[in-house]
Design a protein around this motif. Structure first.
Motif, PDB file in Angstrom:
ATOM      1  N   TYR A 122      -8.379  32.465 -70.639  1.00 37.03           N
ATOM      2  CA  TYR A 122      -9.424  32.319 -71.664  1.00 37.03           C
ATOM      3  C   TYR A 122      -8.875  32.075 -73.057  1.00 37.03           C
ATOM      4  CZ  TYR A 122      -8.681  36.852 -73.888  1.00 37.03           C
ATOM      5  OH  TYR A 122      -8.137  37.897 -74.601  1.00 37.03           O
ATOM      6  N   HIS A 180     -13.763  30.646 -66.522  1.00 36.31           N
ATOM      7  CA  HIS A 180     -13.516  29.491 -67.367  1.00 36.31           C
ATOM      8  C   HIS A 180     -13.146  28.248 -66.562  1.00 36.31           C
ATOM      9  CE1 HIS A 180     -13.687  31.382 -71.392  1.00 36.31           C
ATOM     10  NE2 HIS A 180     -13.429  32.469 -70.688  1.00 36.31           N
ATOM     11  N   ASN A 212     -17.563  26.961 -73.813  1.00 32.76           N
ATOM     12  CA  ASN A 212     -16.736  27.926 -73.083  1.00 32.76           C
ATOM     13  C   ASN A 212     -17.188  29.363 -73.322  1.00 32.76           C
ATOM     14  OD1 ASN A 212     -15.947  27.761 -75.764  1.00 32.76           O
ATOM     15  ND2 ASN A 212     -13.771  28.016 -75.350  1.00 32.76           N
ATOM     16  N   SER A 213     -18.131  29.574 -74.245  1.00 38.05           N
ATOM     17  CA  SER A 213     -18.725  30.899 -74.458  1.00 38.05           C
ATOM     18  C   SER A 213     -20.192  30.931 -74.023  1.00 38.05           C
ATOM     19  CB  SER A 213     -18.635  31.304 -75.928  1.00 38.05           C
ATOM     20  OG  SER A 213     -17.336  31.734 -76.255  1.00 38.05           O
ATOM     21  N   GLN A 243     -10.825  22.957 -72.847  1.00 39.69           N
ATOM     22  CA  GLN A 243     -10.557  23.741 -74.061  1.00 39.69           C
ATOM     23  C   GLN A 243      -9.181  23.482 -74.641  1.00 39.69           C
ATOM     24  OE1 GLN A 243     -11.249  28.053 -73.783  1.00 39.69           O
ATOM     25  NE2 GLN A 243      -9.271  28.384 -74.739  1.00 39.69           N
ATOM     26  N   LYS A 263     -21.473  29.846 -69.046  1.00 39.36           N
ATOM     27  CA  LYS A 263     -20.561  29.030 -69.840  1.00 39.36           C
ATOM     28  C   LYS A 263     -20.765  27.556 -69.474  1.00 39.36           C
ATOM     29  CE  LYS A 263     -17.099  32.760 -69.876  1.00 39.36           C
ATOM     30  NZ  LYS A 263     -17.247  33.251 -71.252  1.00 39.36           N
ATOM     31  N   TYR A 264     -19.881  27.032 -68.646  1.00 44.39           N
ATOM     32  CA  TYR A 264     -19.934  25.612 -68.301  1.00 44.39           C
ATOM     33  C   TYR A 264     -21.091  25.266 -67.375  1.00 44.39           C
ATOM     34  CZ  TYR A 264     -15.328  25.582 -70.428  1.00 44.39           C
ATOM     35  OH  TYR A 264     -14.276  25.718 -71.315  1.00 44.39           O
ATOM     36  N   ASN A 273     -15.695  23.405 -64.863  1.00 44.87           N
ATOM     37  CA  ASN A 273     -14.765  22.869 -65.855  1.00 44.87           C
ATOM     38  C   ASN A 273     -13.602  22.138 -65.184  1.00 44.87           C
ATOM     39  OD1 ASN A 273     -13.231  22.404 -68.160  1.00 44.87           O
ATOM     40  ND2 ASN A 273     -12.624  24.535 -68.423  1.00 44.87           N
ATOM     41  N   GLY A 296      -6.304  28.616 -72.731  1.00 42.79           N
ATOM     42  CA  GLY A 296      -6.887  27.467 -72.053  1.00 42.79           C
ATOM     43  C   GLY A 296      -6.020  26.905 -70.936  1.00 42.79           C
TER      44      GLY A 296
END
Length: 458
Positions: free
Chosen positions: A226, A254, A74-75, A397, A277-278, A258, A229
């Motif tokens: 973020y 995010h 996620n980062s 997350q 990220k994803y 995802n 979640g």
């Protein structure tokens, strides 16, 4: 995993335990789920660091030769194995053909976006002409707000949630700065959580829109929050905003890659997202933008440029206005790194989401089993989950709070080869990504968390 279709993650884990004749918390359950996972081969398409390669690791408490426990997609997503090959091919083309690389080869640079926009559109549930790859997330958010935020005396508010990511706040302020020639003072209406609760209620968001909607110009929400979640009901928020005449946009940083998104069908007005990220594009990877095609005759871009010009007449150099509608108007569109989206298409978002629900549900099950607060043992370390327990209200997350000092817990996890993410003031964000994380990763994390909690109390 068809035999578990229709079961909740808890029911699945307990059924597997019964099938194997072992406790649901056993590592055998994780191993069985991995063997049954049809997406398991995708893990081999990514480069997973070893424990010894992570700077904070301490090989006196962890096996340096083991794969790290990477739960921080996620980062920053892991590097696809083919990324180096694709980059080297483009460097070789530049070295060997120079300017001809713009129009020659399997991925000509002049229309590189054509190779990837449809695949990206599939990931976010959009039509190809509604999507562009360009800039970074914050720049795209600025540009979109400049096009959609048009305040009037009666409609000049921007609706946000209280703990929006800083770039969302900054961009809304910047949009008004650009429009400072207007005499209207921008007002931010903030949706806050209920006292004693960690996440927002959908009904509270919809109530605010219903109550304040006639003075709201733009509803600007994240797809997934973020910090907690929480996955917001984007379809319901969009419909509520439209009933009151508001434009509705989402920061999907995010959510893209995802959650299952249907930006076109939900009639979202605009959205943007990053890709590192994803989507695993790496540091500095291009961001994405979406504008619903219903706006092609009504919303004009605040900024136009070369890459917004129709490619068929772009090189006639006559300064005409043969433009194409869509996010391409806004700035440069370019991409030469296809590999990260191609991996997604091997699995499909629906399959990834199915695995994600079970994988994160398994993590939640083990945390609640081992680390729920026990009033009879006040000294025992415990963990609270901020993220909604309903899979429809979260991505992969889980945001965790600890009875031990968060900095100590985080430090002890890093020593033991766990890559996760700490956010002030008190949250550890743990994200098992279905593309490359396994059920055994989750089980190893739970065992390692126990060791970290014990070490943090000493």
């Amino acid at each position: 995993m068809e035999q578990f279709e229709g079961l909740t993650p808890t029911q699945t884990v307990e059924r597997v335990g019964a099938l194997l004749g072992c406790p649901p918390s056993s590592a055998q359950v994780a191993q069985y789920l991995d063997l049954q996972d049809p997406l398991r081969p995708l893990r081999d398409e990514f480069l997973l660091p070893r424990v010894s390669q992570l700077p904070p690791s301490d090989q006196s408490v962890a096996d340096g030769s083991a794969d790290c426990i990477y739960l921080v997609g996620n980062s920053l997503g892991l590097q696809p194995r083919l990324a180096r090959q694709y980059l080297e091919e483009e460097l070789d083309k530049w070295a060997q053909t120079g300017v001809h690389g713009h129009t020659e080869g399997c991925r000509p640079w002049a229309w590189a976006e054509n190779n990837i926009e449809q695949m990206m559109a599939d990931i976010v549930g959009a039509n190809r002409e509604e999507v562009a790859l360009m800039n970074g997330l914050t720049v795209n958010l600025h540009l979109l707000l400049l096009s959609f935020y048009k305040p009037t005396a009666s409609r000049h508010k921007i609706l946000l949630e209280a703990k929006a990511f800083p770039s969302d706040h900054v961009s809304t302020y910047t949009a008004h700065t650009y429009l400072h020639c207007s005499s209207f003072k921008v007002l931010f209406h903030i949706v806050k959580k209920q006292k004693g609760e960690e996440t927002l209620r959908t009904e509270d968001i919809l109530d605010v829109i219903e109550r304040e909607g006639e003075s709201i110009a733009v509803v600007m929400f994240p797809g997934i929050q973020y910090y907690t979640g929480q996955l917001f009901d984007m379809a319901a928020i969009t419909a509520a905003g439209h009933r009151k005449g508001c434009y509705v946009g989402f920061d999907c940083a995010h959510a893209a890659g995802n959650a299952l998104l249907q930006l076109h069908d939900w009639e979202v007005d605009f959205a943007c997202w990053c890709s590192y990220k994803y989507l695993n594009s790496g540091p500095g990877g291009l961001a994405g933008a979406f504008i619903h095609d219903k706006h092609k005759d009504t919303i004009k871009p605040a900024l136009t440029g070369w890459w917004g010009h129709d490619v068929n007449t772009r090189f006639q150099m006559n300064n005409g206005k043969s433009c194409i509608f869509g996010p391409q108007h806004l700035t440069v569109v370019s991409s030469r790194l296809l590999v990260w989206v191609k991996v997604f298409h091997k699995a499909g978002m629906a399959a990834l989401r199915r695995k994600s629900v079970l994988l994160t549900g398994y993590l939640e099950y083990l945390i609640r089993l081992h680390y729920t607060r026990d009033p009879s043992q006040p000294q025992r370390a415990h963990v609270a989950i901020l993220t909604p327990t309903d899979p429809q209200q979260r991505g992969c997350q889980l945001s965790l709070c600890f009875s031990r000092p968060i900095h100590r817990v985080f430090q002890e996890l890093e020593k033991r080869g766990v890559a996760c993410d700490m956010r002030e003031p008190s949250v550890l964000r743990v994200a098992p990504v279905p593309l490359y994380n396994s059920f055994s990763d989750v089980h190893r994390f739970i065992e390692t968390l126990g060791a970290a909690l014990r070490a943090s109390s000493s």
